[in-house]
Write an enzyme that holds these catalytic residues in place. Structure first.
Site, PDB file in Angstrom:
ATOM      1  N   LYS A  52       0.838  -1.204   0.000  1.00  0.00           N
ATOM      2  CA  LYS A  52       0.000   0.000   0.000  1.00  0.00           C
ATOM      3  C   LYS A  52       0.879   1.262   0.000  1.00  0.00           C
ATOM      4  O   LYS A  52       0.613   2.216  -0.717  1.00  0.00           O
ATOM      5  CB  LYS A  52      -0.935  -0.009   1.210  1.00  0.00           C
ATOM      6  CG  LYS A  52      -2.061  -1.035   1.078  1.00  0.00           C
ATOM      7  CD  LYS A  52      -2.837  -1.243   2.378  1.00  0.00           C
ATOM      8  CE  LYS A  52      -3.831  -2.393   2.225  1.00  0.00           C
ATOM      9  NZ  LYS A  52      -4.566  -2.706   3.456  1.00  0.00           N
ATOM     10  N   GLN A  96      -4.246  -1.495   9.632  1.00  0.00           N
ATOM     11  CA  GLN A  96      -4.245  -2.841   9.052  1.00  0.00           C
ATOM     12  C   GLN A  96      -4.830  -3.855  10.034  1.00  0.00           C
ATOM     13  O   GLN A  96      -4.421  -3.905  11.197  1.00  0.00           O
ATOM     14  CB  GLN A  96      -2.803  -3.226   8.655  1.00  0.00           C
ATOM     15  CG  GLN A  96      -2.693  -4.552   7.948  1.00  0.00           C
ATOM     16  CD  GLN A  96      -3.372  -4.534   6.566  1.00  0.00           C
ATOM     17  OE1 GLN A  96      -3.260  -3.574   5.817  1.00  0.00           O
ATOM     18  NE2 GLN A  96      -4.089  -5.597   6.246  1.00  0.00           N
ATOM     19  N   ASP A 119     -10.679   3.276   3.983  1.00  0.00           N
ATOM     20  CA  ASP A 119     -11.045   1.855   3.872  1.00  0.00           C
ATOM     21  C   ASP A 119     -12.565   1.708   3.756  1.00  0.00           C
ATOM     22  O   ASP A 119     -13.049   0.638   3.376  1.00  0.00           O
ATOM     23  CB  ASP A 119     -10.570   1.074   5.112  1.00  0.00           C
ATOM     24  CG  ASP A 119      -9.252   0.345   4.867  1.00  0.00           C
ATOM     25  OD1 ASP A 119      -8.928   0.093   3.689  1.00  0.00           O
ATOM     26  OD2 ASP A 119      -8.567   0.022   5.856  1.00  0.00           O
TER      27      ASP A 119
END
Ligand code: NDP
Length: 294
Positions: A52, A96, A119
């Site tokens: 990412k 994460q 997200d």
């Protein structure tokens, strides 16, 4: 049968975003900046976060990686999230998952400001998506919508069957496919582990989206001739012929199902790369303050 090339579409999106970064720079605007928090050293999580951050760098975004040891307290982690929430230089923040057992993932997700929740996991974003308002759409569902759109796949009036009802894939996908928009306007059936007569359900699908995490679960007898099949699954199966000792396969038995489809995504190279592109797309939206204008 058309093979849907997720690598190609993801590359297109990255190029479009790179151009947008160049335009922002020319105008002296603010370059998008993504912060990622990683707790512990789970190898899969490390690889995801590394990719990412690398993706951001490649297209000219700023990025910040914050690392904590596994024994970080929930308070310390939430304090960092709050600090980033207040930092005007950072547009998007992801934490994460999974987190260690002593940290409640919901608490962390709910603490991220919805405006920075690239997200798309915060209830405010999920609710806005469900209401058809501008929202950050979680990266995998976003990626699937993009594949349908860029391959000009007709969705209105079609029967879409989604297998899997997770928060990050199946449930948002079912909502998005039934919304009054393109891609969407489908009649949607959502299946899960308690569904009876699964093949009877899936055989009705004009568009079949498999997100369960079971290698080769969808076989040819479960698919209607001419269906569009989107395979979200990423499963490791033993493969002695590879150096790694394993191969990645989807939830669909590709070899036999592909012959019956009008369109199908491969694994790897289908939905996976689109998920990575989705995060970059949302981070651009965050930098442009596009979602929460309303
Ligand atoms: P979850 O484990 O959170 O959810 C799986 C869902 O599938 C659940 O709703 C479960 O039902 C259902 N399910 C599991 N087994 C069966 C079965 N035998 N029959 C019917 N339904 C079943 O998984 P995710 O949604 O997070 O991920 C699904 C897959 O997609 C995984 O392989 C994952 O690795 C992959 N993935 C891929 C991404 C990509 O970028 N390509 C991104 C995210 C995930 P129930 O609710 O009843 O338990």
């Amino acid at each position: 049968m058309t093979l849907i090339d997720g690598n190609h579409i993801a590359q297109q999106i990255r190029e479009e975003l790179t151009e947008q970064v160049a335009t922002i720079k020319e105008k002296g605007g603010k370059i998008p900046h993504l912060a990622a928090i990683l707790v512990g050293n789970n190898p899969a999580s490390e690889a995801y976060v590394r990719n990412k951050v690398k993706d951001c760098e490649k297209i000219g975004y700023g990025s910040t990686l914050v690392r904590f040891d596994t024994d970080v307290t929930e308070e310390e982690l939430l304090a960092k999230v709050e600090e980033i929430n207040q930092n005007d230089d950072i547009d998007g923040l992801i934490v994460q998952l999974p987190l260690p057992d002593h940290i409640a993932p919901e608490k962390v997700t709910f603490t991220i400001r919805p405006e920075k929740d690239v997200d798309g996991f915060h209830p405010t974003n999920v609710g806005r998506m469900a209401k058809g308002l501008p929202a950050y759409i979680a990266a995998t569902p976003f990626g699937i919508l993009q594949l349908l759109e860029r391959y000009k796949i007709e969705t209105a009036g079609k029967h879409c069957v989604v297998i899997g009802r997770s928060d990050i894939v199946g449930t948002p996908m079912s909502i998005l496919m039934s919304r009054k928009a393109y891609p969407g306007n489908c009649t949607v059936t959502i299946c899960h582990s308690r569904t009876k007569n699964m093949p009877d359900m899936t055989r009705q699908a004009d568009i079949l989206i498999a997100a369960i995490g079971q290698a080769g679960f969808v076989t040819a007898d479960m698919v209607k001739e001419g269906a569009v099949v989107i395979d979200v699954g990423i499963n490791r199966v033993d493969d002695a012929s590879r150096k790694s000792g394993y191969a990645l396969v989807g939830d669909v038995n590709f070899e036999e199902v592909a012959e019956k489809c009008s369109f199908i995504t491969p694994v790897p190279g289908g939905v996976g790369p689109m998920t990575r592109a989705g995060l970059l797309y949302n981070t651009m939206l965050a930098a442009k303050k596009k979602i929460y204008e309303f």
